[in-house]
Design a protein around this motif. Structure first.
Motif, PDB file in Angstrom:
ATOM      1  N   PRO A 205     -22.431  17.240 -76.274  1.00  0.00           N
ATOM      2  CA  PRO A 205     -23.499  17.299 -77.254  1.00  0.00           C
ATOM      3  C   PRO A 205     -23.849  18.744 -77.603  1.00  0.00           C
ATOM      4  O   PRO A 205     -23.481  19.681 -76.874  1.00  0.00           O
ATOM      5  CB  PRO A 205     -24.677  16.618 -76.543  1.00  0.00           C
ATOM      6  N   ALA A 206     -24.582  18.905 -78.709  1.00  0.00           N
ATOM      7  CA  ALA A 206     -25.005  20.244 -79.122  1.00  0.00           C
ATOM      8  C   ALA A 206     -25.814  20.886 -77.995  1.00  0.00           C
ATOM      9  O   ALA A 206     -26.769  20.292 -77.491  1.00  0.00           O
ATOM     10  CB  ALA A 206     -25.839  20.159 -80.399  1.00  0.00           C
ATOM     11  N   HIS A 207     -25.399  22.062 -77.578  1.00  0.00           N
ATOM     12  CA  HIS A 207     -26.058  22.740 -76.460  1.00  0.00           C
ATOM     13  C   HIS A 207     -25.845  24.242 -76.560  1.00  0.00           C
ATOM     14  O   HIS A 207     -25.046  24.719 -77.348  1.00  0.00           O
ATOM     15  CB  HIS A 207     -25.512  22.226 -75.129  1.00  0.00           C
ATOM     16  N   PHE A 208     -26.589  24.964 -75.743  1.00  0.00           N
ATOM     17  CA  PHE A 208     -26.375  26.403 -75.608  1.00  0.00           C
ATOM     18  C   PHE A 208     -26.207  26.717 -74.127  1.00  0.00           C
ATOM     19  O   PHE A 208     -26.548  25.925 -73.254  1.00  0.00           O
ATOM     20  CB  PHE A 208     -27.503  27.219 -76.251  1.00  0.00           C
TER      21      PHE A 208
ATOM     22  N   ALA B 131     -29.089  21.164 -73.400  1.00  0.00           N
ATOM     23  CA  ALA B 131     -28.993  20.357 -74.611  1.00  0.00           C
ATOM     24  C   ALA B 131     -30.063  20.803 -75.605  1.00  0.00           C
ATOM     25  O   ALA B 131     -31.225  20.988 -75.224  1.00  0.00           O
ATOM     26  CB  ALA B 131     -29.169  18.884 -74.283  1.00  0.00           C
ATOM     27  N   ILE B 132     -29.676  20.958 -76.858  1.00  0.00           N
ATOM     28  CA  ILE B 132     -30.627  21.423 -77.867  1.00  0.00           C
ATOM     29  C   ILE B 132     -31.680  20.357 -78.163  1.00  0.00           C
ATOM     30  O   ILE B 132     -32.860  20.673 -78.313  1.00  0.00           O
ATOM     31  CB  ILE B 132     -29.899  21.864 -79.148  1.00  0.00           C
ATOM     32  N   ASP B 133     -31.295  19.103 -78.235  1.00  0.00           N
ATOM     33  CA  ASP B 133     -32.258  18.061 -78.605  1.00  0.00           C
ATOM     34  C   ASP B 133     -33.331  17.830 -77.541  1.00  0.00           C
ATOM     35  O   ASP B 133     -34.512  17.732 -77.845  1.00  0.00           O
ATOM     36  CB  ASP B 133     -31.560  16.752 -78.974  1.00  0.00           C
ATOM     37  N   SER B 134     -32.951  17.777 -76.272  1.00  0.00           N
ATOM     38  CA  SER B 134     -33.908  17.474 -75.195  1.00  0.00           C
ATOM     39  C   SER B 134     -34.371  18.704 -74.416  1.00  0.00           C
ATOM     40  O   SER B 134     -35.345  18.621 -73.669  1.00  0.00           O
ATOM     41  CB  SER B 134     -33.279  16.493 -74.206  1.00  0.00           C
ATOM     42  N   LEU B 135     -33.639  19.800 -74.550  1.00  0.00           N
ATOM     43  CA  LEU B 135     -33.874  21.032 -73.782  1.00  0.00           C
ATOM     44  C   LEU B 135     -33.763  20.811 -72.279  1.00  0.00           C
ATOM     45  O   LEU B 135     -34.371  21.518 -71.480  1.00  0.00           O
ATOM     46  CB  LEU B 135     -35.220  21.678 -74.142  1.00  0.00           C
ATOM     47  N   GLU B 136     -32.960  19.832 -71.900  1.00  0.00           N
ATOM     48  CA  GLU B 136     -32.695  19.571 -70.488  1.00  0.00           C
ATOM     49  C   GLU B 136     -31.338  20.161 -70.109  1.00  0.00           C
ATOM     50  O   GLU B 136     -30.426  20.216 -70.936  1.00  0.00           O
ATOM     51  CB  GLU B 136     -32.697  18.068 -70.210  1.00  0.00           C
ATOM     52  N   ILE B 137     -31.212  20.582 -68.849  1.00  0.00           N
ATOM     53  CA  ILE B 137     -29.935  21.099 -68.353  1.00  0.00           C
ATOM     54  C   ILE B 137     -28.942  19.945 -68.274  1.00  0.00           C
ATOM     55  O   ILE B 137     -29.252  18.890 -67.709  1.00  0.00           O
ATOM     56  CB  ILE B 137     -30.103  21.768 -66.982  1.00  0.00           C
ATOM     57  N   ILE B 138     -27.766  20.152 -68.859  1.00  0.00           N
ATOM     58  CA  ILE B 138     -26.717  19.135 -68.786  1.00  0.00           C
ATOM     59  C   ILE B 138     -25.607  19.544 -67.828  1.00  0.00           C
ATOM     60  O   ILE B 138     -24.765  18.726 -67.472  1.00  0.00           O
ATOM     61  CB  ILE B 138     -26.146  18.790 -70.180  1.00  0.00           C
ATOM     62  N   ASN B 139     -25.628  20.797 -67.412  1.00  0.00           N
ATOM     63  CA  ASN B 139     -24.635  21.283 -66.452  1.00  0.00           C
ATOM     64  C   ASN B 139     -25.115  22.621 -65.909  1.00  0.00           C
ATOM     65  O   ASN B 139     -25.657  23.439 -66.651  1.00  0.00           O
ATOM     66  CB  ASN B 139     -23.274  21.442 -67.132  1.00  0.00           C
ATOM     67  N   GLY B 140     -24.939  22.851 -64.628  1.00  0.00           N
ATOM     68  CA  GLY B 140     -25.292  24.132 -64.030  1.00  0.00           C
ATOM     69  C   GLY B 140     -26.735  24.192 -63.551  1.00  0.00           C
ATOM     70  O   GLY B 140     -27.418  23.163 -63.429  1.00  0.00           O
ATOM     71  N   TRP B 141     -27.207  25.424 -63.325  1.00  0.00           N
ATOM     72  CA  TRP B 141     -28.543  25.628 -62.779  1.00  0.00           C
ATOM     73  C   TRP B 141     -28.976  27.065 -63.007  1.00  0.00           C
ATOM     74  O   TRP B 141     -28.158  27.994 -62.907  1.00  0.00           O
ATOM     75  CB  TRP B 141     -28.551  25.323 -61.283  1.00  0.00           C
ATOM     76  N   ILE B 142     -30.239  27.272 -63.338  1.00  0.00           N
ATOM     77  CA  ILE B 142     -30.871  28.593 -63.300  1.00  0.00           C
ATOM     78  C   ILE B 142     -32.252  28.409 -62.678  1.00  0.00           C
ATOM     79  O   ILE B 142     -32.799  27.299 -62.694  1.00  0.00           O
ATOM     80  CB  ILE B 142     -30.961  29.296 -64.681  1.00  0.00           C
ATOM     81  N   PRO B 143     -32.817  29.477 -62.126  1.00  0.00           N
ATOM     82  CA  PRO B 143     -34.130  29.356 -61.486  1.00  0.00           C
ATOM     83  C   PRO B 143     -35.197  28.824 -62.452  1.00  0.00           C
ATOM     84  O   PRO B 143     -35.182  29.121 -63.653  1.00  0.00           O
ATOM     85  CB  PRO B 143     -34.441  30.782 -61.038  1.00  0.00           C
ATOM     86  N   ALA B 144     -36.132  28.056 -61.908  1.00  0.00           N
ATOM     87  CA  ALA B 144     -37.174  27.402 -62.713  1.00  0.00           C
ATOM     88  C   ALA B 144     -37.987  28.360 -63.584  1.00  0.00           C
ATOM     89  O   ALA B 144     -38.252  28.045 -64.745  1.00  0.00           O
ATOM     90  CB  ALA B 144     -38.086  26.579 -61.807  1.00  0.00           C
ATOM     91  N   PRO B 145     -38.418  29.534 -63.079  1.00  0.00           N
ATOM     92  CA  PRO B 145     -39.211  30.415 -63.948  1.00  0.00           C
ATOM     93  C   PRO B 145     -38.441  30.847 -65.207  1.00  0.00           C
ATOM     94  O   PRO B 145     -39.011  30.878 -66.300  1.00  0.00           O
ATOM     95  CB  PRO B 145     -39.532  31.622 -63.056  1.00  0.00           C
ATOM     96  N   GLN B 146     -37.167  31.153 -65.052  1.00  0.00           N
ATOM     97  CA  GLN B 146     -36.357  31.551 -66.200  1.00  0.00           C
ATOM     98  C   GLN B 146     -36.112  30.365 -67.133  1.00  0.00           C
ATOM     99  O   GLN B 146     -36.148  30.509 -68.353  1.00  0.00           O
ATOM    100  CB  GLN B 146     -35.032  32.164 -65.745  1.00  0.00           C
TER     101      GLN B 146
END
Length: 83
Positions: free
Chosen positions: A21-24, A36-51
């Protein structure tokens, strides 16, 4: 892969001819994720919560620009920057 913005050290990027899906992509130090651009949820990977919170806050106001950048980049063109 073009970087469209850097938010407090977090790079927001697109990959050429990327999959649905469309993502950055976000990159912060050794952390990487796809959002994911539509939901702004992580679809793969991880970054710290504050960032992630900072990126989501910014992205929530930029969805139209992010979708346009996604489309442009899938055509192998540089989407430029997003303020």
């Amino acid at each position: 892969m073009p970087t469209v913005v850097v938010i407090d050290g977090v790079k927001v990027q697109f990959y050429w001819d990327d999959h649905l899906p469309a993502h950055f992509h976000v990159e912060f130090g050794e952390y990487r994720a796809q959002v994911a651009i539509d939901s702004l949820e992580i679809i793969n990977g991880w970054i710290p919560a504050p960032q992630l919170r900072k990126v989501k806050t910014w992205a929530a106001t930029q969805k139209e620009h992010l979708l346009k950048a996604w489309t442009v980049c899938r055509s192998d063109l540089n989407p430029g920057s997003i303020a």
